[in-house]
Design a protein around this motif. Structure first.
Motif, PDB file in Angstrom:
ATOM      1  N   GLY A   1       0.811  -1.215   0.000  1.00 40.58           N
ATOM      2  CA  GLY A   1       0.000   0.000   0.000  1.00 40.58           C
ATOM      3  C   GLY A   1       0.839   1.257   0.000  1.00 40.58           C
ATOM      4  N   MET A   2       1.929   1.253   0.764  1.00 41.78           N
ATOM      5  CA  MET A   2       2.804   2.426   0.826  1.00 41.78           C
ATOM      6  C   MET A   2       3.481   2.699  -0.510  1.00 41.78           C
ATOM      7  N   THR A   3       3.892   1.640  -1.215  1.00 42.33           N
ATOM      8  CA  THR A   3       4.667   1.833  -2.442  1.00 42.33           C
ATOM      9  C   THR A   3       3.806   1.987  -3.684  1.00 42.33           C
ATOM     10  N   ALA A   4       2.520   1.643  -3.621  1.00 38.58           N
ATOM     11  CA  ALA A   4       1.664   1.747  -4.804  1.00 38.58           C
ATOM     12  C   ALA A   4       1.618   3.168  -5.389  1.00 38.58           C
ATOM     13  N   PRO A   5       1.438   4.226  -4.574  1.00 40.45           N
ATOM     14  CA  PRO A   5       1.431   5.572  -5.169  1.00 40.45           C
ATOM     15  C   PRO A   5       2.765   5.942  -5.804  1.00 40.45           C
ATOM     16  N   ILE A   6       3.884   5.471  -5.221  1.00 43.21           N
ATOM     17  CA  ILE A   6       5.196   5.765  -5.786  1.00 43.21           C
ATOM     18  C   ILE A   6       5.357   5.093  -7.151  1.00 43.21           C
ATOM     19  N   MET A   7       4.916   3.835  -7.266  1.00 37.42           N
ATOM     20  CA  MET A   7       4.991   3.141  -8.551  1.00 37.42           C
ATOM     21  C   MET A   7       4.132   3.853  -9.600  1.00 37.42           C
ATOM     22  N   PHE A   8       2.963   4.344  -9.165  1.00 41.27           N
ATOM     23  CA  PHE A   8       2.092   5.073 -10.095  1.00 41.27           C
ATOM     24  C   PHE A   8       2.752   6.359 -10.572  1.00 41.27           C
ATOM     25  N   LEU A   9       3.327   7.127  -9.649  1.00 39.98           N
ATOM     26  CA  LEU A   9       3.960   8.389 -10.026  1.00 39.98           C
ATOM     27  C   LEU A   9       5.168   8.165 -10.934  1.00 39.98           C
ATOM     28  N   SER A  10       5.913   7.087 -10.694  1.00 36.90           N
ATOM     29  CA  SER A  10       7.056   6.814 -11.572  1.00 36.90           C
ATOM     30  C   SER A  10       6.584   6.448 -12.970  1.00 36.90           C
ATOM     31  N   SER A  11       5.432   5.777 -13.085  1.00 37.34           N
ATOM     32  CA  SER A  11       4.879   5.457 -14.404  1.00 37.34           C
ATOM     33  C   SER A  11       4.397   6.717 -15.115  1.00 37.34           C
ATOM     34  N   VAL A  12       3.771   7.612 -14.365  1.00 37.56           N
ATOM     35  CA  VAL A  12       3.327   8.883 -14.956  1.00 37.56           C
ATOM     36  C   VAL A  12       4.523   9.673 -15.478  1.00 37.56           C
ATOM     37  N   ALA A  13       5.607   9.701 -14.695  1.00 38.62           N
ATOM     38  CA  ALA A  13       6.798  10.441 -15.111  1.00 38.62           C
ATOM     39  C   ALA A  13       7.410   9.864 -16.377  1.00 38.62           C
TER      40      ALA A  13
ATOM     41  N   VAL B   1      -2.022  -0.457 -15.370  1.00 34.86           N
ATOM     42  CA  VAL B   1      -2.075  -1.387 -14.238  1.00 34.86           C
ATOM     43  C   VAL B   1      -1.887  -0.640 -12.918  1.00 34.86           C
ATOM     44  N   ASP B   2      -0.921   0.283 -12.878  1.00 34.22           N
ATOM     45  CA  ASP B   2      -0.684   1.045 -11.649  1.00 34.22           C
ATOM     46  C   ASP B   2      -1.901   1.885 -11.272  1.00 34.22           C
ATOM     47  N   THR B   3      -2.588   2.447 -12.282  1.00 29.54           N
ATOM     48  CA  THR B   3      -3.777   3.245 -12.014  1.00 29.54           C
ATOM     49  C   THR B   3      -4.887   2.401 -11.397  1.00 29.54           C
ATOM     50  N   PHE B   4      -5.183   1.265 -12.020  1.00 23.08           N
ATOM     51  CA  PHE B   4      -6.237   0.401 -11.506  1.00 23.08           C
ATOM     52  C   PHE B   4      -5.839  -0.250 -10.185  1.00 23.08           C
ATOM     53  N   ARG B   5      -4.542  -0.423  -9.955  1.00 28.53           N
ATOM     54  CA  ARG B   5      -4.105  -0.969  -8.669  1.00 28.53           C
ATOM     55  C   ARG B   5      -4.422   0.008  -7.542  1.00 28.53           C
ATOM     56  N   LEU B   6      -4.233   1.305  -7.783  1.00 24.20           N
ATOM     57  CA  LEU B   6      -4.615   2.287  -6.768  1.00 24.20           C
ATOM     58  C   LEU B   6      -6.100   2.165  -6.421  1.00 24.20           C
ATOM     59  N   VAL B   7      -6.919   1.993  -7.456  1.00 20.60           N
ATOM     60  CA  VAL B   7      -8.365   1.871  -7.233  1.00 20.60           C
ATOM     61  C   VAL B   7      -8.692   0.616  -6.428  1.00 20.60           C
ATOM     62  N   SER B   8      -8.117  -0.522  -6.840  1.00 21.75           N
ATOM     63  CA  SER B   8      -8.419  -1.774  -6.147  1.00 21.75           C
ATOM     64  C   SER B   8      -7.873  -1.765  -4.723  1.00 21.75           C
ATOM     65  N   TYR B   9      -6.679  -1.223  -4.535  1.00 18.72           N
ATOM     66  CA  TYR B   9      -6.111  -1.150  -3.186  1.00 18.72           C
ATOM     67  C   TYR B   9      -6.946  -0.239  -2.288  1.00 18.72           C
ATOM     68  N   TRP B  10      -7.426   0.858  -2.843  1.00 23.20           N
ATOM     69  CA  TRP B  10      -8.254   1.781  -2.062  1.00 23.20           C
ATOM     70  C   TRP B  10      -9.567   1.112  -1.671  1.00 23.20           C
ATOM     71  N   TYR B  11     -10.179   0.414  -2.616  1.00 24.04           N
ATOM     72  CA  TYR B  11     -11.454  -0.256  -2.350  1.00 24.04           C
ATOM     73  C   TYR B  11     -11.293  -1.329  -1.282  1.00 24.04           C
ATOM     74  N   LEU B  12     -10.144  -2.005  -1.268  1.00 22.35           N
ATOM     75  CA  LEU B  12      -9.904  -3.104  -0.341  1.00 22.35           C
ATOM     76  C   LEU B  12      -9.194  -2.656   0.940  1.00 22.35           C
ATOM     77  N   ASP B  13      -9.011  -1.347   1.113  1.00 23.15           N
ATOM     78  CA  ASP B  13      -8.369  -0.774   2.299  1.00 23.15           C
ATOM     79  C   ASP B  13      -6.893  -1.164   2.436  1.00 23.15           C
ATOM     80  N   VAL B  14      -6.277  -1.549   1.343  1.00 22.64           N
ATOM     81  CA  VAL B  14      -4.826  -1.749   1.353  1.00 22.64           C
ATOM     82  C   VAL B  14      -4.127  -0.394   1.262  1.00 22.64           C
ATOM     83  N   LEU B  15      -4.685   0.499   0.471  1.00 24.13           N
ATOM     84  CA  LEU B  15      -4.162   1.860   0.318  1.00 24.13           C
ATOM     85  C   LEU B  15      -4.936   2.799   1.219  1.00 24.13           C
TER      86      LEU B  15
END
Length: 255
Positions: free
Chosen positions: A43-55, A189-203
């Motif tokens: 959960g902690m690293t998911a936003p970082i992976m997303f931001l690195s993909s955006v960059a 994948v990183d975008t949808f992972r944020l959504v799924s993690y948020w829904y499941l309270d991992v994020l």
């Protein structure tokens, strides 16, 4: 402490991705799972992976191959949902073992790939790509579905699905299109992972807040990776990374 961990992960992820084009989640996810509860680590690293993909996305804008991605992404997202549920509801010990197995599988596959590259004569520039493209449509769809599904599951559990996606894209595309297509796949994948993690309270919301101060270090890591990437041995770094990932995988299995 969490901010320090995320800052170091952001710096390292941006450096590795810029210097060598490797998905850093396959290293940092398992390493953090050694010291933190797996759900917290992912959960902690998911936003970082997303931001690195955006960059990375802007550098490869519109160079991707949509026909291939249309085959790959649907099963990847389905697998991602299953992997996320596994992470959210499975006991921590089982999750650590799953992450360890994913790390060892990645290290083994990368070792085989490097050995083949060392032992084979260079192919014609478009030879492997043409051969992969000429396979029957049903066979290509089945391979895309299988590798996409596997990559999605591993992405949901351990941020390590890039290996599966690369196995599908690399034989079918030239270098520029491959990097762009893999970058877009990881972004989706990183975008949808944020959504799924948020829904499941991992994020959690604090993970999103903690990721924002890491942006300057991510930019610094990207600049360092771009500056030093040409001076470092790709093969030497890859072998060192494989050893670190394999060692982390073994440690997770025996913990």
């Amino acid at each position: 402490m969490e901010l320090l961990i995320l800052a170091l992960v952001g710096l390292g992820a941006s450096f590795v991705k810029s210097a060598f084009g490797l998905g850093a989640g396959v290293l940092f996810g398992p390493v953090l799972a050694l010291f933190l509860e797996p759900r917290l680590a992912m959960g902690m690293t998911a936003p970082i992976m997303f931001l690195s993909s955006v960059a990375a996305l802007g550098a490869h804008w519109r160079r991707w191959d949509w026909p291939l991605l249309r085959r790959l992404l649907p099963t990847a997202l389905f697998g991602l949902a299953l992997g996320s549920y596994f992470l959210a509801w499975t006991p921590a010990t089982s999750v650590r073992r799953a992450i360890g197995l994913a790390a060892l599988a990645f290290a083994a596959a990368q070792t085989v790939r490097l050995q083949r590259q060392d032992g084979e004569a260079p192919d014609p520039p478009d030879g492997p790509v043409r051969a992969a493209r000429e396979r029957p449509a049903l066979q290509q769809a089945a391979v895309a579905a299988l590798l996409g599904f596997g990559g999605g599951i591993v992405s949901g559990i351990a941020h390590s699905g890039g290996l599966f996606f690369s196995m599908y894209l690399l034989p079918r595309l030239g270098k520029a299109a491959f990097v762009a297509s893999l970058t877009l796949t990881l972004f989706v994948v990183d975008t949808f992972r944020l959504v799924s993690y948020w829904y499941l309270d991992v994020l959690e919301s604090r993970h999103l807040a903690l990721s924002l101060p890491c942006l300057p270090l991510m930019l610094l890591g990207g600049r360092l990776g771009k500056a030093l990437g040409g001076r470092l041995s790709d093969r030497g770094f890859a072998r060192a990374l494989i050893l670190m990932i394999a060692g982390t995988g073994v440690a997770l299995l025996v913990r």
